[in-house]
Design a protein around this motif. Sequence first.
Motif, mmCIF file in Angstrom:
data_model
loop_
_atom_site.group_PDB
_atom_site.id
_atom_site.type_symbol
_atom_site.label_atom_id
_atom_site.label_comp_id
_atom_site.label_asym_id
_atom_site.label_seq_id
_atom_site.Cartn_x
_atom_site.Cartn_y
_atom_site.Cartn_z
ATOM 1 N N LYS A 83 0.679 -1.078 -0.013
ATOM 2 C CA LYS A 83 -0.062 -0.064 0.000
ATOM 3 C C LYS A 83 0.765 1.303 0.057
ATOM 4 C CE LYS A 83 -3.993 -2.087 2.101
ATOM 5 N NZ LYS A 83 -5.097 -1.851 3.403
ATOM 6 N N ILE A 84 2.245 1.246 0.429
ATOM 7 C CA ILE A 84 3.149 2.357 0.674
ATOM 8 C C ILE A 84 3.752 2.568 -0.695
ATOM 9 C CG2 ILE A 84 5.046 3.163 1.689
ATOM 10 C CD1 ILE A 84 4.003 1.853 4.194
ATOM 11 N N LYS A 85 3.915 1.610 -1.503
ATOM 12 C CA LYS A 85 4.741 1.381 -2.488
ATOM 13 C C LYS A 85 4.161 2.499 -3.773
ATOM 14 C CE LYS A 85 7.069 -1.488 -6.136
ATOM 15 N NZ LYS A 85 7.077 -2.974 -6.769
ATOM 16 N N PRO A 86 2.860 2.642 -4.128
ATOM 17 C CA PRO A 86 2.373 3.648 -4.912
ATOM 18 C C PRO A 86 2.877 5.120 -4.432
ATOM 19 C CG PRO A 86 0.563 1.912 -4.571
ATOM 20 C CD PRO A 86 1.666 1.756 -3.386
ATOM 21 N N ILE A 87 2.748 5.236 -3.090
ATOM 22 C CA ILE A 87 3.115 6.640 -2.568
ATOM 23 C C ILE A 87 4.469 7.000 -2.823
ATOM 24 C CG2 ILE A 87 2.914 8.099 -0.640
ATOM 25 C CD1 ILE A 87 0.603 6.267 0.429
ATOM 26 N N ILE A 88 5.321 5.997 -2.644
ATOM 27 C CA ILE A 88 6.633 6.515 -2.402
ATOM 28 C C ILE A 88 7.207 6.187 -4.149
ATOM 29 C CG2 ILE A 88 9.149 5.744 -1.829
ATOM 30 C CD1 ILE A 88 7.357 6.757 0.412
ATOM 31 N N LYS A 89 6.889 5.089 -4.645
ATOM 32 C CA LYS A 89 7.515 4.857 -5.880
ATOM 33 C C LYS A 89 6.503 5.144 -7.236
ATOM 34 C CE LYS A 89 11.350 2.468 -4.795
ATOM 35 N NZ LYS A 89 12.662 3.185 -5.287
ATOM 36 N N GLY A 90 5.169 5.325 -6.731
ATOM 37 C CA GLY A 90 4.323 5.633 -7.912
ATOM 38 C C GLY A 90 3.838 4.202 -8.569
ATOM 39 N N GLU A 91 2.784 4.270 -9.435
ATOM 40 C CA GLU A 91 2.319 3.027 -9.740
ATOM 41 C C GLU A 91 1.931 3.469 -11.388
ATOM 42 O OE1 GLU A 91 -1.427 2.152 -7.747
ATOM 43 O OE2 GLU A 91 -2.226 4.513 -7.694
ATOM 44 N N PRO A 92 1.814 2.289 -12.095
ATOM 45 C CA PRO A 92 1.510 2.484 -13.629
ATOM 46 C C PRO A 92 -0.094 3.060 -13.615
ATOM 47 C CG PRO A 92 2.221 0.253 -13.151
ATOM 48 C CD PRO A 92 1.875 0.777 -11.820
ATOM 49 N N ALA A 93 -0.322 3.806 -14.667
ATOM 50 C CA ALA A 93 -1.355 4.468 -15.161
ATOM 51 C C ALA A 93 -1.577 3.995 -16.730
ATOM 52 C CB ALA A 93 -1.253 6.072 -14.891
ATOM 53 N N ILE A 94 -2.973 3.566 -16.624
ATOM 54 C CA ILE A 94 -3.578 2.941 -18.122
ATOM 55 C C ILE A 94 -4.069 4.513 -18.849
ATOM 56 C CG2 ILE A 94 -5.238 1.902 -19.375
ATOM 57 C CD1 ILE A 94 -5.101 -0.241 -16.994
ATOM 58 N N ILE A 95 -3.116 4.841 -19.661
ATOM 59 C CA ILE A 95 -3.659 6.110 -20.356
ATOM 60 C C ILE A 95 -4.525 5.860 -21.621
ATOM 61 C CG2 ILE A 95 -2.842 8.356 -21.978
ATOM 62 C CD1 ILE A 95 -1.831 8.086 -19.037
#
Length: 224
Positions: A83-95
């Motif tokens: 749950k912390i990973k997206p905050i620190i590293k970001g997460e993929p976004a479907i454009i």
Amino acid sequence: MDTSITVKVISGLMILLLIIRLLGKKELSQFTPFDFVYLLVIGGFLEESVYDEKVSVWEVLYTIILWAILIYFIEAIVRKFDKIKPIIKGEPAIIINDGELNIKELKRNKLESEQLRTMLRQQGIFSIKELKFAILEPNGQLSIMKNEAYSPVTAEMLHLHPAKSSLSHQLIDEGRIKEKNLKFIDKDREWLLSQLNKEGYRDIQEIFYAEWSEESGFTIKTNS
């Protein structure tokens, strides 16, 4: 003074190598913005302290080692807690999702449509019609999956004869006509408005994105 500088540089290099090891075996293209910040801050520490006589070798070592420890704990926390990973590293976004441009994700990631087109052209894609999916990775790179109809291998295997490809041109960007692109294709505003009326669009402000090619005609995405 020369001895102090030598020790600072050697110590800084050793700690820098340690931090690179902590970040794991990644190519530079795989580094996230946070990874680059780690290294940039270390570079700043070294730059400011190497030639400053008031800063001792031990102070340099303490600063860099403390920074390395913080990085180690952040990396450990990121690996342990999803749950912390997206905050620190970001997460993929479907454009682009199943051939549809996701305007909400485009805006959320502060990505302009022309920037997206540039990223696509760098991968040999000259129209969003060619794509089924496009994913913006945490490191800023774009991963794509082509639409089956635009796959050269599939077309050849099925003995298909796809229409002749041609360069597409963005004519509307967030409700604004791109006059330069119109001039490039030897068209004018009146022609564009007339063509949009035929497509059922009377208000340019409602169009978020519009591209045109000689072979495929218009591809239009509204704000709704």
